[in-house]
Scaffold this active site. Sequence first.
Site, PDB file in Angstrom:
ATOM      1  N   LYS A  13      -8.394 -77.157 -63.779  1.00 38.74           N
ATOM      2  CA  LYS A  13      -8.618 -75.704 -63.877  1.00 38.74           C
ATOM      3  C   LYS A  13      -7.564 -75.010 -64.728  1.00 38.74           C
ATOM      4  O   LYS A  13      -7.878 -74.196 -65.575  1.00 38.74           O
ATOM      5  CB  LYS A  13      -8.546 -75.052 -62.494  1.00 38.74           C
ATOM      6  CG  LYS A  13      -9.811 -75.028 -61.725  1.00 38.74           C
ATOM      7  CD  LYS A  13      -9.790 -74.016 -60.576  1.00 38.74           C
ATOM      8  CE  LYS A  13      -8.536 -73.944 -59.754  1.00 38.74           C
ATOM      9  NZ  LYS A  13      -8.152 -75.125 -59.008  1.00 38.74           N
ATOM     10  N   ARG A  88     -10.280 -67.648 -53.320  1.00 35.79           N
ATOM     11  CA  ARG A  88     -10.171 -68.980 -52.726  1.00 35.79           C
ATOM     12  C   ARG A  88     -10.935 -69.045 -51.403  1.00 35.79           C
ATOM     13  O   ARG A  88     -10.985 -70.093 -50.783  1.00 35.79           O
ATOM     14  CB  ARG A  88      -8.692 -69.184 -52.493  1.00 35.79           C
ATOM     15  CG  ARG A  88      -8.048 -70.528 -52.539  1.00 35.79           C
ATOM     16  CD  ARG A  88      -7.994 -71.239 -53.830  1.00 35.79           C
ATOM     17  NE  ARG A  88      -6.926 -72.228 -53.785  1.00 35.79           N
ATOM     18  CZ  ARG A  88      -6.037 -72.398 -54.753  1.00 35.79           C
ATOM     19  NH1 ARG A  88      -6.083 -71.667 -55.840  1.00 35.79           N
ATOM     20  NH2 ARG A  88      -5.122 -73.335 -54.647  1.00 35.79           N
ATOM     21  N   ARG A 127       0.358 -86.635 -61.598  1.00 27.71           N
ATOM     22  CA  ARG A 127       0.997 -85.456 -62.173  1.00 27.71           C
ATOM     23  C   ARG A 127       2.506 -85.511 -61.879  1.00 27.71           C
ATOM     24  O   ARG A 127       3.297 -84.828 -62.488  1.00 27.71           O
ATOM     25  CB  ARG A 127       0.353 -84.193 -61.564  1.00 27.71           C
ATOM     26  CG  ARG A 127       0.745 -82.901 -62.204  1.00 27.71           C
ATOM     27  CD  ARG A 127      -0.364 -81.862 -62.037  1.00 27.71           C
ATOM     28  NE  ARG A 127      -0.361 -81.241 -60.721  1.00 27.71           N
ATOM     29  CZ  ARG A 127      -1.260 -80.331 -60.323  1.00 27.71           C
ATOM     30  NH1 ARG A 127      -2.236 -79.954 -61.128  1.00 27.71           N
ATOM     31  NH2 ARG A 127      -1.205 -79.809 -59.130  1.00 27.71           N
ATOM     32  N   ARG A 131       5.803 -80.905 -58.685  1.00 26.01           N
ATOM     33  CA  ARG A 131       5.463 -79.853 -57.729  1.00 26.01           C
ATOM     34  C   ARG A 131       5.700 -80.336 -56.312  1.00 26.01           C
ATOM     35  O   ARG A 131       5.298 -81.433 -55.952  1.00 26.01           O
ATOM     36  CB  ARG A 131       3.989 -79.453 -57.907  1.00 26.01           C
ATOM     37  CG  ARG A 131       3.806 -78.433 -59.019  1.00 26.01           C
ATOM     38  CD  ARG A 131       2.363 -78.133 -59.275  1.00 26.01           C
ATOM     39  NE  ARG A 131       1.636 -77.649 -58.103  1.00 26.01           N
ATOM     40  CZ  ARG A 131       0.437 -77.105 -58.168  1.00 26.01           C
ATOM     41  NH1 ARG A 131      -0.162 -76.960 -59.329  1.00 26.01           N
ATOM     42  NH2 ARG A 131      -0.170 -76.701 -57.079  1.00 26.01           N
ATOM     43  N   ARG A 142      -4.875 -80.068 -49.131  1.00 29.83           N
ATOM     44  CA  ARG A 142      -5.381 -79.035 -50.043  1.00 29.83           C
ATOM     45  C   ARG A 142      -6.856 -79.263 -50.353  1.00 29.83           C
ATOM     46  O   ARG A 142      -7.628 -78.317 -50.497  1.00 29.83           O
ATOM     47  CB  ARG A 142      -4.551 -79.008 -51.328  1.00 29.83           C
ATOM     48  CG  ARG A 142      -3.264 -78.195 -51.154  1.00 29.83           C
ATOM     49  CD  ARG A 142      -2.195 -78.527 -52.174  1.00 29.83           C
ATOM     50  NE  ARG A 142      -2.604 -78.353 -53.532  1.00 29.83           N
ATOM     51  CZ  ARG A 142      -2.132 -79.093 -54.557  1.00 29.83           C
ATOM     52  NH1 ARG A 142      -1.239 -80.026 -54.339  1.00 29.83           N
ATOM     53  NH2 ARG A 142      -2.544 -78.856 -55.762  1.00 29.83           N
TER      54      ARG A 142
HETATM   55  P1  AMP Z   1      -2.849 -73.714 -57.305  1.00 33.14           P
HETATM   56  O1  AMP Z   1      -1.833 -73.788 -58.386  1.00 33.14           O
HETATM   57  O2  AMP Z   1      -4.014 -72.828 -57.644  1.00 33.14           O
HETATM   58  O3  AMP Z   1      -3.290 -75.064 -56.811  1.00 33.14           O
HETATM   59  O4  AMP Z   1      -2.140 -73.002 -56.059  1.00 33.14           O
HETATM   60  C1  AMP Z   1      -1.020 -73.560 -55.429  1.00 33.14           C
HETATM   61  C2  AMP Z   1      -0.877 -72.980 -54.030  1.00 33.14           C
HETATM   62  O5  AMP Z   1      -0.691 -71.557 -54.112  1.00 33.14           O
HETATM   63  C3  AMP Z   1      -2.068 -73.159 -53.127  1.00 33.14           C
HETATM   64  O6  AMP Z   1      -2.082 -74.433 -52.490  1.00 33.14           O
HETATM   65  C4  AMP Z   1      -1.874 -72.017 -52.126  1.00 33.14           C
HETATM   66  O7  AMP Z   1      -0.850 -72.312 -51.203  1.00 33.14           O
HETATM   67  C5  AMP Z   1      -1.363 -70.913 -53.036  1.00 33.14           C
HETATM   68  N1  AMP Z   1      -2.485 -70.116 -53.588  1.00 33.14           N
HETATM   69  C6  AMP Z   1      -2.891 -70.044 -54.888  1.00 33.14           C
HETATM   70  N2  AMP Z   1      -3.930 -69.229 -55.011  1.00 33.14           N
HETATM   71  C7  AMP Z   1      -4.214 -68.756 -53.768  1.00 33.14           C
HETATM   72  C8  AMP Z   1      -5.192 -67.874 -53.230  1.00 33.14           C
HETATM   73  N3  AMP Z   1      -6.135 -67.297 -54.001  1.00 33.14           N
HETATM   74  N4  AMP Z   1      -5.162 -67.622 -51.897  1.00 33.14           N
HETATM   75  C9  AMP Z   1      -4.241 -68.170 -51.103  1.00 33.14           C
HETATM   76  N5  AMP Z   1      -3.305 -69.043 -51.534  1.00 33.14           N
HETATM   77  C10 AMP Z   1      -3.284 -69.325 -52.855  1.00 33.14           C
END
Ligand code: AMP
Length: 185
Positions: A13, A88, A127, A131, A142
């Site tokens: 993404k 989300r 990756r 992180r 996740r």
């Molecule tokens: P991502 O980089 O999109 O995988 O996001 C990393 C982490 O940030 C996720 O596992 C959540 O803990 C938090 N996060 C990102 N976007 C959201 C969202 N829209 N709602 C809640 N938590 C989020």
Amino acid sequence: MRLVLVGPPGAGKGTQAEVIAARLAVPKISTGDIFRANVGQATPLGLRAKVYMDAGELVPDAVTNDMVADRLSQPDAAHGFLLDGYPRNLGQAEVLNENLENAGAALDAVVELVVDVENVIERLLSRGQGRTDDTEDVIRHRLEVYASETQPLVGYYRERGLLQSVDGLGAVDDVTSRILEALKV
Ligand code: AMP
């Protein structure tokens, strides 16, 4: 164009969001990136979000929705944006709808990147250690959170005639072409 990109963690993404946003000349708004920047700078928002992120949980909606509303109210997002990682869950999708409606706007399309889950786990593990939420246990959690909280958005947006499902497997350029084709741009 006002777009949302959805797909499981590791679907590519972030990479696609970057390319597509540049191509459409709209800001890419990634909630994960905004949270990570806040964690990096140890802001109050970052300190609050980190606990959830490290556990692979969603940051509470109240925090996330306010953060996105604030970002969308900035001038560069007035005529278009690409949201990566938001909404989300259905609650966030409803709030996004309301906020856009109040601004006299609406989403143009939602692109779902479709990938195989086992493939995604390998991709995320490879990756590397960059992180703190990329350990196998957290990755699996996740993915569970994605299936239970985020996947329902697919049906939600399909019912509203906004969904475009795109095969997320393969070379970055090929996936980009598929997305642009689906968006007819
Ligand atoms: P991502 O980089 O999109 O995988 O996001 C990393 C982490 O940030 C996720 O596992 C959540 O803990 C938090 N996060 C990102 N976007 C959201 C969202 N829209 N709602 C809640 N938590 C989020």
